[in-house]
Design a protein around this motif. Structure first.
Motif, short mmCIF file in Angstrom:
data_model
loop_
_atom_site.label_atom_id
_atom_site.label_comp_id
_atom_site.label_asym_id
_atom_site.label_seq_id
_atom_site.Cartn_x
_atom_site.Cartn_y
_atom_site.Cartn_z
N SER A 118 6.27 -1.21 3.87
CA SER A 118 6.25 -1.95 2.89
C SER A 118 7.23 -2.06 1.89
O SER A 118 8.22 -2.85 2.12
CB SER A 118 4.81 -2.02 2.29
N HIS B 191 3.31 3.72 -11.26
CA HIS B 191 4.21 3.68 -12.79
C HIS B 191 5.70 3.40 -12.64
O HIS B 191 6.38 3.54 -13.43
CB HIS B 191 3.84 5.26 -13.11
N PHE C 136 -2.43 5.86 -7.92
CA PHE C 136 -2.55 6.59 -9.13
C PHE C 136 -1.74 5.32 -10.13
O PHE C 136 -0.63 5.84 -10.20
CB PHE C 136 -2.38 7.78 -9.29
C1 LIG Z 1 9.90 6.84 -7.43
C2 LIG Z 1 8.40 6.81 -6.99
C3 LIG Z 1 7.66 6.49 -8.05
C4 LIG Z 1 6.25 6.67 -7.46
N1 LIG Z 1 5.29 6.50 -8.35
C5 LIG Z 1 3.88 6.36 -8.20
C6 LIG Z 1 2.69 6.31 -8.68
O1 LIG Z 1 2.79 6.24 -10.14
N2 LIG Z 1 1.51 6.31 -8.46
C7 LIG Z 1 1.26 6.28 -6.98
O2 LIG Z 1 0.17 6.37 -6.90
N3 LIG Z 1 2.23 6.67 -6.30
C8 LIG Z 1 3.60 6.50 -6.72
N4 LIG Z 1 4.51 6.73 -5.66
C9 LIG Z 1 4.15 6.96 -4.30
C10 LIG Z 1 4.06 5.68 -3.66
O3 LIG Z 1 2.81 4.76 -4.11
C11 LIG Z 1 3.91 6.05 -2.13
O4 LIG Z 1 4.86 6.53 -1.52
C12 LIG Z 1 3.44 4.81 -1.41
O5 LIG Z 1 3.09 5.14 -0.15
C13 LIG Z 1 4.57 3.67 -1.41
O6 LIG Z 1 4.43 2.77 -0.86
P1 LIG Z 1 5.53 1.71 -0.17
O7 LIG Z 1 4.84 0.66 0.38
O8 LIG Z 1 6.58 1.52 -1.23
O9 LIG Z 1 6.11 2.73 1.10
P2 LIG Z 1 6.23 2.65 2.39
O10 LIG Z 1 7.28 3.83 2.58
O11 LIG Z 1 6.69 1.36 2.89
O12 LIG Z 1 4.89 2.92 2.77
C14 LIG Z 1 4.21 4.18 2.85
C15 LIG Z 1 3.63 4.59 4.14
O13 LIG Z 1 2.29 3.74 4.30
C16 LIG Z 1 1.85 2.97 5.40
N5 LIG Z 1 1.98 1.65 5.08
C17 LIG Z 1 2.72 1.04 4.14
N6 LIG Z 1 2.69 -0.44 4.29
C18 LIG Z 1 1.64 -0.50 5.26
C19 LIG Z 1 1.04 -1.68 5.68
N7 LIG Z 1 1.29 -3.11 5.14
N8 LIG Z 1 0.06 -1.83 6.75
C20 LIG Z 1 -0.20 -0.36 7.32
N9 LIG Z 1 0.48 0.67 6.73
C21 LIG Z 1 1.29 0.62 5.88
C22 LIG Z 1 3.08 3.52 6.56
O14 LIG Z 1 2.19 4.63 7.20
C23 LIG Z 1 4.02 3.96 5.55
O15 LIG Z 1 4.72 5.02 6.02
C24 LIG Z 1 5.88 6.88 -6.10
C25 LIG Z 1 6.76 7.01 -5.21
C26 LIG Z 1 8.05 6.87 -5.62
C27 LIG Z 1 9.22 7.18 -4.67
#
Ligand SMILES: Cc1cc2nc3c(=O)[nH]c(=O)nc-3n(C[C@H](O)[C@H](O)[C@H](O)COP(=O)(O)OP(=O)(O)OC[C@H]3O[C@@H](n4cnc5c(N)ncnc54)[C@H](O)[C@@H]3O)c2cc1C
Length: 451
Positions: free
Chosen positions: A67, A127, A142
């Motif tokens: 995502s 955040h 979180f």
């Molecule tokens: C700079 C930074 C700051 C962050 N701050 C926070 C914070 O404040 N609080 C917190 O809780 N987390 C935080 N995170 C962690 C973040 O929430 C997780 O890494 C989360 O998985 C990111 O979501 P994404 O969709 O961007 O990632 P992606 O890499 O796109 O998704 C992560 C995994 O989730 C699954 N997935 C994603 N989308 C779907 C979908 N639509 N359907 C099925 N499976 C799916 C897949 O297995 C994928 O590999 C942070 C991460 C970073 C890099």
């Protein structure tokens, strides 16, 4: 609000010109793993997602999903099969009358929150800017004021998802309820593609502010002992934490850091309440903080954009990252020597260490999310200088390994990509049984850290 462009998905095959650029662009972390999907489908609508899963089924290929691409481990970057990129699915709608919203998974949490705040509403998004709601909501979540609301996944009321056969389905408390159970916390272990989340919203807190105190690293023991003692009594509308880094968030001139900048401890206490006086009362515990601080930021109202900015300066773009983490209920006596070593061996910036006082006051409902504890410790090993490419990841990994006996599990949020418990054994057993019925061919990858 917002719009998702519909049109045929672009598919980039391994071997195509631009393939590696597209593969790397699926990750926020510049530390892209040496794994190579067979093709990347850049979906622009739900029909694209259904078609991609059906095609994978027809040719017996595996599916991974992305995502916002903020998985630290690059969980979605797998060898072979299809990687479905949902980052173009960013539309959302807000219904103030029912205090609910629907959001597509590629939407950034900060974008949603800005729109909600304009309507006098709130949701505990993460955040940092750029984090996709897809991965964030599935793994727990979180977010801002998260201690007051609990993990964000508890506020997911329903989902629309594409199943392992490529069919579009709905899951709520009354329909496919097991899949809603799984979507609330299984994170990178979810077997389906969520294309829409239905969220419960909250009223915007009238006062949003923060206070902060900075110390030299030689006060670490006092800070750790104070945090351990005060933590359980901190009101739930305060996200008390401290960060050990060479790049503290105030004053702004200190943001010009380098590898020899002194290590600082920064206690931050973001607070969201009904009034400034309520915030002041909620922060009264700060009076007992250790003496001898270097500087102090008194309670100030903070626009959320500034709050995001302060956090983001710890996470510069185009940086390589290795993270590791643990939940723990260990007290200062057990933790102190470990935290001291973490600080003593802190790599150059932007590597940093976080101690978050989670001290849950909520009761967990019946959902896959099932592991949390009083204190959350995370090591963010960020580097851009090749000289640090071995030592910085080792700092994160080795220090967490040394605390293994104190760990009660990990957050998928800071996915370390190694074998670890992100949900309870009972939840894992239920998840595995559900997967066997919902995804019998194992079309969707399991979490990369699963042993
Ligand atoms: C700079 C930074 C700051 C962050 N701050 C926070 C914070 O404040 N609080 C917190 O809780 N987390 C935080 N995170 C962690 C973040 O929430 C997780 O890494 C989360 O998985 C990111 O979501 P994404 O969709 O961007 O990632 P992606 O890499 O796109 O998704 C992560 C995994 O989730 C699954 N997935 C994603 N989308 C779907 C979908 N639509 N359907 C099925 N499976 C799916 C897949 O297995 C994928 O590999 C942070 C991460 C970073 C890099």
């Amino acid at each position: 609000m917002g719009s998702t462009t519909s049109g045929p998905a672009r598919t980039v095959y391994r071997g195509d010109v631009g393939y590696d650029e597209a593969r790397r662009a699926t990750m926020w972390n510049a530390n892209v793993p040496d794994r190579y999907p067979g093709r990347i489908v850049q979906a622009t609508c739900v029909a694209d997602v259904m078609a991609a899963v059906r095609k994978a089924k027809a040719s017996d290929e595996s599916v991974s999903v992305r995502s916002g691409g903020h998985s630290w481990s690059g969980n979605h970057v797998r060898d072979g099969g299809v990687l479905i990129d949902l980052s173009r699915l960013t539309s959302f709608s807000i219904d103030k009358a029912t205090m609910s919203a629907t959001v597509e998974p590629g939407l950034g949490g900060s974008v949603l929150l800005a729109a909600l705040m304009r309507e006098g509403l709130f949701f505990p998004v993460g955040h940092c800017r750029g984090v996709g709601l897809g991965g964030y909501l599935l793994q727990g979540g979180f977010g801002w004021n998260g201690r007051a609301y609990g993990p964000a996944c508890a506020s997911v009321m329903a989902i629309d998802y594409v199943d392992a056969d490529g069919e579009l389905r709905h899951a709520s408390d009354t329909e496919n309820s097991d899949m809603l159970w799984a979507a609330r916390g299984s994170g990178p272990g979810f077997f389906g593609v969520v294309v829409k989340f239905h969220l419960r919203l909250y009223a915007r807190p009238r006062f949003i502010g923060t206070a902060a105190v900075q110390y030299s690293v030689d006060r670490l023991e006092d800070v750790v002992r104070w945090m351990g003692e005060i933590g359980p009594d901190v009101p739930s509308e305060v996200e008390l934490q401290f960060v050990v880094s060479r790049n503290p968030s105030f004053p702004p001139r200190l943001r010009k850091y380098n590898r020899t900048s002194p290590v600082r401890i920064e206690i931050a206490a973001p607070v969201m309440t009904s009034s400034r006086s309520a915030a002041k009362a909620a922060l009264s515990f700060l009076e007992s903080r250790p003496r001898g601080s270097r500087r102090r930021l008194p309670l100030l109202p903070v626009p959320l954009s500034a709050a995001f900015g302060a956090v983001m300066q710890h996470y510069p773009n185009s940086t390589n990252w290795t993270t590791d983490n643990l939940w723990t209920h260990a007290g200062p006596d057990e933790l102190l020597s470990h935290v001291q070593r973490i600080a003593d061996t802190l790599p150059p910036p932007p590597a940093h260490f976080l101690w978050l006082n989670w001290a849950p006051t909520h009761t967990l409902g019946d959902m896959a999310y099932s592991v949390e504890d009083r204190t959350y410790l995370a090591l963010y090993g960020g580097w851009s200088d090749p000289r640090d490419a071995t030592s910085t990841p080792a700092w994160a990994r080795d220090n967490v390994a040394a605390m293994e006996s104190l760990s009660t599990g990990i957050q998928f949020a800071d996915d370390p990509g190694r074998p670890a418990r992100g949900i309870s054994l009972a939840a894992q057993a239920r998840l595995d049984a559900l997967r066997a019925t919902q995804d019998p061919q194992g079309r969707f990858h399991r979490w990369i850290g699963e042993a």
